[in-house]
Design a protein around this motif. Sequence first.
Motif, PDB file in Angstrom:
ATOM      1  N   SER A  74       0.834  -1.202   0.000  1.00  0.00           N
ATOM      2  CA  SER A  74       0.000   0.000   0.000  1.00  0.00           C
ATOM      3  C   SER A  74       0.867   1.251   0.000  1.00  0.00           C
ATOM      4  O   SER A  74       1.500   1.565  -0.989  1.00  0.00           O
ATOM      5  N   ASP A  75       0.942   1.924   1.129  1.00  0.00           N
ATOM      6  CA  ASP A  75       1.592   3.240   1.189  1.00  0.00           C
ATOM      7  C   ASP A  75       2.934   3.249   1.913  1.00  0.00           C
ATOM      8  O   ASP A  75       3.494   4.308   2.152  1.00  0.00           O
ATOM      9  N   GLU A  76       3.419   2.082   2.298  1.00  0.00           N
ATOM     10  CA  GLU A  76       4.681   1.926   3.036  1.00  0.00           C
ATOM     11  C   GLU A  76       4.666   2.619   4.389  1.00  0.00           C
ATOM     12  O   GLU A  76       5.692   3.060   4.890  1.00  0.00           O
ATOM     13  N   LEU A  77       3.486   2.696   5.021  1.00  0.00           N
ATOM     14  CA  LEU A  77       3.342   3.299   6.341  1.00  0.00           C
ATOM     15  C   LEU A  77       2.857   2.254   7.335  1.00  0.00           C
ATOM     16  O   LEU A  77       1.955   1.476   7.031  1.00  0.00           O
ATOM     17  N   ILE A  78       3.467   2.258   8.519  1.00  0.00           N
ATOM     18  CA  ILE A  78       3.026   1.394   9.609  1.00  0.00           C
ATOM     19  C   ILE A  78       2.837   2.263  10.840  1.00  0.00           C
ATOM     20  O   ILE A  78       3.705   3.071  11.190  1.00  0.00           O
ATOM     21  N   SER A  79       1.720   2.066  11.511  1.00  0.00           N
ATOM     22  CA  SER A  79       1.477   2.688  12.805  1.00  0.00           C
ATOM     23  C   SER A  79       1.303   1.551  13.800  1.00  0.00           C
ATOM     24  O   SER A  79       0.366   0.758  13.690  1.00  0.00           O
ATOM     25  N   SER A  80       2.229   1.440  14.737  1.00  0.00           N
ATOM     26  CA  SER A  80       2.217   0.318  15.671  1.00  0.00           C
ATOM     27  C   SER A  80       2.898   0.711  16.973  1.00  0.00           C
ATOM     28  O   SER A  80       3.823   1.527  16.985  1.00  0.00           O
ATOM     29  N   TRP A 104       7.593   4.095   9.936  1.00  0.00           N
ATOM     30  CA  TRP A 104       6.988   3.509  11.135  1.00  0.00           C
ATOM     31  C   TRP A 104       6.756   4.625  12.141  1.00  0.00           C
ATOM     32  O   TRP A 104       7.683   5.361  12.479  1.00  0.00           O
ATOM     33  N   VAL A 105       5.529   4.737  12.610  1.00  0.00           N
ATOM     34  CA  VAL A 105       5.224   5.678  13.687  1.00  0.00           C
ATOM     35  C   VAL A 105       4.545   4.928  14.811  1.00  0.00           C
ATOM     36  O   VAL A 105       3.786   3.988  14.583  1.00  0.00           O
ATOM     37  N   ASN A 106       4.848   5.336  16.017  1.00  0.00           N
ATOM     38  CA  ASN A 106       4.236   4.757  17.208  1.00  0.00           C
ATOM     39  C   ASN A 106       3.315   5.816  17.803  1.00  0.00           C
ATOM     40  O   ASN A 106       3.787   6.836  18.313  1.00  0.00           O
ATOM     41  N   PRO A 107       1.996   5.600  17.754  1.00  0.00           N
ATOM     42  CA  PRO A 107       1.066   6.611  18.245  1.00  0.00           C
ATOM     43  C   PRO A 107       1.170   6.862  19.750  1.00  0.00           C
ATOM     44  O   PRO A 107       0.692   7.887  20.232  1.00  0.00           O
ATOM     45  N   ALA A 108       1.822   5.970  20.472  1.00  0.00           N
ATOM     46  CA  ALA A 108       1.959   6.140  21.922  1.00  0.00           C
ATOM     47  C   ALA A 108       3.225   6.898  22.317  1.00  0.00           C
ATOM     48  O   ALA A 108       3.352   7.323  23.463  1.00  0.00           O
ATOM     49  N   ARG A 109       4.145   7.060  21.382  1.00  0.00           N
ATOM     50  CA  ARG A 109       5.390   7.781  21.683  1.00  0.00           C
ATOM     51  C   ARG A 109       5.202   9.259  21.363  1.00  0.00           C
ATOM     52  O   ARG A 109       5.022   9.626  20.202  1.00  0.00           O
TER      53      ARG A 109
END
Length: 136
Positions: A74-80, A104-109
Motif C-alpha cells: 500500500s503506502d509503506e506506512l506502519i502505525s504500531s 513507522w510511527v508509534n502513536p503512543a510515543r
Amino acid sequence: MNKSLFQEWQKHRSKFSLQWLSYMQRRGKVRFVECHDEKVKILAECIEVTESITLKQKDAVRKDFLLVQCAWASDELISSLDEKMRSLLSVLSSECAEIGSVVWVNPAREEDGAVEWARAGARVEEHRKLRNWGAA
C-alpha cells in the motif's frame, strides 16, 4: 490489510478492536491488499542469512512480517506500538534496503508526534523510515 493480517486480528481481537475495525470498514477505510511475492522472498532470504539478530528475533520478525507486507502493498506506512519489532526491522534494513523504505510511527510515543503527523497528511518523512530509526 491482507488476509493473513485479518486472521491475526480476529485471533487477538478485543471488543474495542472489533468495534474500531467495523467502524473503519463501514467508512471504506479498510482496503485488502496483496504483497508481491518477490518482496516476501527478499525478506525471507534476508532473515535466513542475517547474523545481526538472534534465532528468537528471527522468529518474531517472521511472525509479524504481515505488517511490512501490507505496508509494501500500500503506502509503506506502519502505525504500531511494537517498539521491539521496529528496532529489529531497523537492524535488518541495513541488510535489506526494501525494509528501510517503510515509515513507522508509534502513536503512543510522544516524540513520534503521530497524531499531528497524521493530521498533516501522513507524508513520508525520511527521519521516520526504518533505515533511519535510531540514527541521530
